[in-house]
Scaffold this motif. Structure first.
Motif: not given
Ligand code: M6R
Length: 366
Positions: A58-61, A105-107, A110, A156, A158, A243, A246
């Motif tokens: 999702c998102g940046t990932s 995924s960063q976190s 998700t 927040v 990424s 970016k 956000e």
């Molecule tokens: O933790 P994740 O990489 O799974 O999160 C995915 C997105 O929620 C995350 O990249 C979001 O789009 C950020 N706010 C981007 O800057």
């Protein structure tokens, strides 16, 4: 903890030379002309023999995954599909024997990504996780994976996690390409040599951050922006647009540059800033004509270019320069000025850049 930085986001942007370096440490073995990722050791055969790779995020990932698609297709000659985790999860995706799923995924928490990989696993796919938070849910639910080792990302938005994800994906693609024999030795050597130089080139870009800062002061009142790029820089256009949305609450859209004339060109007037990624590669001439099309309609052009590019410098209103590298690796550099531009725009507008409204660092609910 922020040290001398005013915000976590800025600190994390500036950490990138060292996070990218750390991410490659012990994995990019320049002297042995090898790439070795312990995390996927047991699955290297499945990866090399995969009939297809499906990337879920999702998102940046997701944007990192979109860059990886070009990469795997180019050097590993394997078809790749990139899917929003939410669409995968609620769709009726086709997973066949021999498919490998890469979840980014960063976190690692998700919700949509986690449920999507559970679904793919039930359908028989091998799941590889590319995550930052050690021991989080996605790595635990995956068969194997590679950590990005970017350290805690507090902002927040990424930034450093994104370039670390890209770095890991380059390493995976290089290892697989070598294993499969889809890359010749010369090209492999060139790519690993250039990858090794990325941290110092990122550092050079950061030293010129005042350019992004001055552009931010010129464009902070824009109502909307368009970001355009081609090929592996198309996802970077999407990332630049995300970016700015956000962090500065300016509406922005990213497109593949050629799509402009299929609709978005109607938006262009003297009020519209258009951000181009116009680095030297096989699509450069095409991008140059896209820039001319925008200028002919009096749009304002900000272009990310390679150092010493006089052609675009003359056409564009402003340029942000990045050092040259192998064209395949430019996403790692091209995103940096766009992160800085979003950051400074947000700061000048008085936005809460570390914690933008309505956003959470990890989206553990739908
Ligand atoms: O933790 P994740 O990489 O799974 O999160 C995915 C997105 O929620 C995350 O990249 C979001 O789009 C950020 N706010 C981007 O800057």
């Amino acid at each position: 903890e922020k040290g001398n930085f005013e915000h976590y986001m800025l600190k994390e942007i500036f950490e990138q030379p060292s996070t990218i370096f750390d991410c490659m440490r012990g994995r990019l073995l320049l002297e042995d002309k090898k790439v070795y990722l312990g995390g996927i050791r047991e699955y290297i055969d499945q990866l090399s023999n995969a009939k297809r790779i499906v990337i879920i995020a999702c998102g940046t990932s997701l944007h990192a995954g979109m860059v990886a698609r070009y990469l795997f297709e180019e050097i590993c000659r394997v078809p790749v599909e990139v899917e929003y985790a939410s669409e995968f999860r609620y769709g009726n995706p086709v997973i066949r024997d021999g498919d490998v799923v890469i979840a980014i995924s960063q976190s690692g928490e998700t919700a949509d990504t986690l449920v999507a990989i559970e679904k793919a696993k039930e359908m028989g796919a091998i799941i590889l996780g590319v995550c930052n938070v050690v021991g989080s849910s996605i790595p635990r639910a995956s068969h194997a994976g590679v950590y990005t080792h970017a350290g805690a990302e507090i902002g927040v938005a990424s930034t450093k996690a994104f370039t670390a994800q890209l770095t890991v994906l380059y390493l995976i693609a290089l290892q697989v390409a070598k294993e499969k024999g889809t890359i010749d030795n010369e090209r492999f050597k060139k790519l690993i040599t250039e990858l090794d130089l990325i941290p110092e080139k990122v550092q050079q870009i950061l030293e010129n951050s005042y350019i992004a800062q001055s552009l931010a002061s010129l464009y902070m009142d824009a109502k909307s922006m368009i970001y355009l790029g081609r090929g592996y820089n198309f996802p970077i256009a999407l990332e630049g647009a995300l970016k700015i949305k956000e962090i500065s609450y300016i509406h922005a859209e990213g497109y593949p540059a050629a799509e402009m004339k299929h609709g978005p060109i109607a938006l262009i007037d003297e009020e519209m800033p258009v951000v181009f990624i116009a680095t030297k590669d096989h699509t450069y001439e095409k991008i140059v004509s896209n820039i001319q099309e925008v200028k002919a309609r009096k749009g304002k052009v900000i272009a990310v270019v390679n150092e010493g590019d006089d052609v675009v410098k003359h056409l564009a209103d402003h340029v942000m320069e990045i050092p040259e590298t192998d064209p395949l690796l430019t996403p790692l550099l091209a995103v940096i000025p766009l992160q800085l531009f979003a950051y400074y725009t947000g700061v000048l507008k008085g936005c809460n850049v570390d914690q933008p409204r309505n956003l959470a660092k990890s989206v553990t609910v739908e």
